[in-house]
Design an enzyme around this catalytic site. Structure first.
Site, PDB file in Angstrom:
ATOM      1  N   ILE A  15       0.835  -1.203   0.000  1.00 37.78           N
ATOM      2  CA  ILE A  15       0.000   0.000   0.000  1.00 37.78           C
ATOM      3  C   ILE A  15       0.870   1.254   0.000  1.00 37.78           C
ATOM      4  CG2 ILE A  15      -0.284   0.241   2.508  1.00 37.78           C
ATOM      5  CD1 ILE A  15      -3.031   0.720  -0.168  1.00 37.78           C
ATOM      6  N   LYS A  92      -5.653   2.830   7.057  1.00 40.10           N
ATOM      7  CA  LYS A  92      -6.802   2.112   7.608  1.00 40.10           C
ATOM      8  C   LYS A  92      -6.477   0.622   7.728  1.00 40.10           C
ATOM      9  CE  LYS A  92      -8.079  -0.502   4.197  1.00 40.10           C
ATOM     10  NZ  LYS A  92      -8.319  -1.945   4.297  1.00 40.10           N
ATOM     11  N   ASP A 170     -10.651  -6.429   6.512  1.00 42.39           N
ATOM     12  CA  ASP A 170      -9.684  -5.434   6.054  1.00 42.39           C
ATOM     13  C   ASP A 170     -10.247  -4.689   4.842  1.00 42.39           C
ATOM     14  OD1 ASP A 170      -6.757  -4.368   6.138  1.00 42.39           O
ATOM     15  OD2 ASP A 170      -7.088  -4.954   4.062  1.00 42.39           O
TER      16      ASP A 170
END
Length: 313
Positions: A15, A92, A170
């Site tokens: 990410i 997140k 997730d």
């Protein structure tokens, strides 16, 4: 603060490399001054450190950090960063538990630094127009379908199957971050069913029934075993027609037709996140919405657990 914000990225997984580093490189609001990761290399021309303590000891001048580590280890790193007086961007989900995120929020307030719980899916192009259109509508029902192939989107990420790793929640928490943003009434968990592989600690699939405070039912279907076409869709049936958010909030339609135009200032999820982070740092405030995480916690409280076939990468 009007000069570029000097930022370090902590955790250089998929990410960070796919989203955070390009978003930082594309904005004048931030200068990347360091990277931190226990594994792999950093970015050419940028100082690289093995842990955040090493970064702090180096004398590198840092204003803010973006934490892209797995959630299980994020609280202690964030706490250390706050103690240095650094502003903190939390990928997140913002933490492994609700209590630790609240503790970080309070610590940031006491230290006078900004804390950002970043829900990237809220910055998809269709989300704010959907919120505007739904305001004041009567909601009859909503359906959330988030089905993806874990082997494609989370290859080799064993942490996601551990306690605090969220499993199918997730990605599922992305759907909840959108739903809590666009739906006009709060909603709560009535029932939940979680499928947990016999060799894992976190669910691979989930079915959840919510109801909002006006009585409208909301059904959520999550699955990590999807092959072929992937589904990241929210459908809301109202007294004025049916709104559909597809592709993770990126494509909005009303009754299958043309949707309201998106706000160009929000174009692109991670560029939008970094614009928001810069704004709150310069305003001296925090942005910590825990409602998606609270719903995941409530799901675990209400859920029946079913053991299913083992999952192997």
């Amino acid at each position: 603060m009007t000069a570029p914000i000097r930022i370090a990225v902590v955790g250089l997984g998929k990410i960070a490399r796919d989203q955070h580093l390009p978003a930082i490189a594309a904005t004048s609001n931030f200068d990347l001054v360091a990277t931190v990761s226990r594994q792999g290399d950093g970015v050419d021309g940028v100082p690289h450190f093995r842990d955040i303590e090493q970064l702090a000891a180096s004398g590198t001048v840092v204003d803010a950090v973006a934490l892209c580590t797995p959630p299980q280890v994020r609280r202690s790193i964030a706490q250390f960063a706050i103690a240095q007086g650094w502003h903190v961007f939390l990928e997140k989900p913002p933490g492994a538990t609700l209590a630790e995120v609240i503790a970080l929020r309070d610590a940031a307030a006491a230290a006078g630094v900004s804390l950002f719980a970043s829900w990237h899916s809220r910055y998809a192009d269709g989300v704010e127009p959907a919120r505007d259109w739904l305001a004041g509508r009567t909601i009859h029902r909503a359906t959330i379908t988030w089905r993806e192939d874990v082997r494609v989107w989370h290859p080799g990420q064993d942490w996601i199957w551990e306690p605090g790793g969220f499993g199918v929640f997730d990605p599922g928490i992305n759907a909840l971050s959108i739903a809590t943003r666009i739906l006009p009434h709060p909603f709560f968990v009535e029932t939940a069913e979680l499928d947990v592989p016999e060799n894992r600690a976190a669910p691979i699939a989930a079915r959840v029934a919510f109801r909002d405070t006006a009585g409208a039912p909301i059904a959520m279907d999550l699955d990590f075993r999807q092959e072929g076409p992937q589904s990241w869709d929210i459908v809301v049936e109202t007294d004025a027609g049916t709104l559909t958010l597809a592709q993770g909030g990126g494509v909005l339609s009303i009754d299958g037709g043309t949707a309201p135009a998106a706000d160009t200032d929000l174009h692109g999820e991670y560029p939008g996140l970094y614009r928001r982070f810069a704004a709150i740092v310069r305003a001296g405030v925090s942005d910590v919405d825990v409602s998606p995480l609270r719903l995941v916690g409530d799901i675990y409280l209400r859920a029946r657990h079913h053991v299913v076939d083992p999952f192997h990468e």
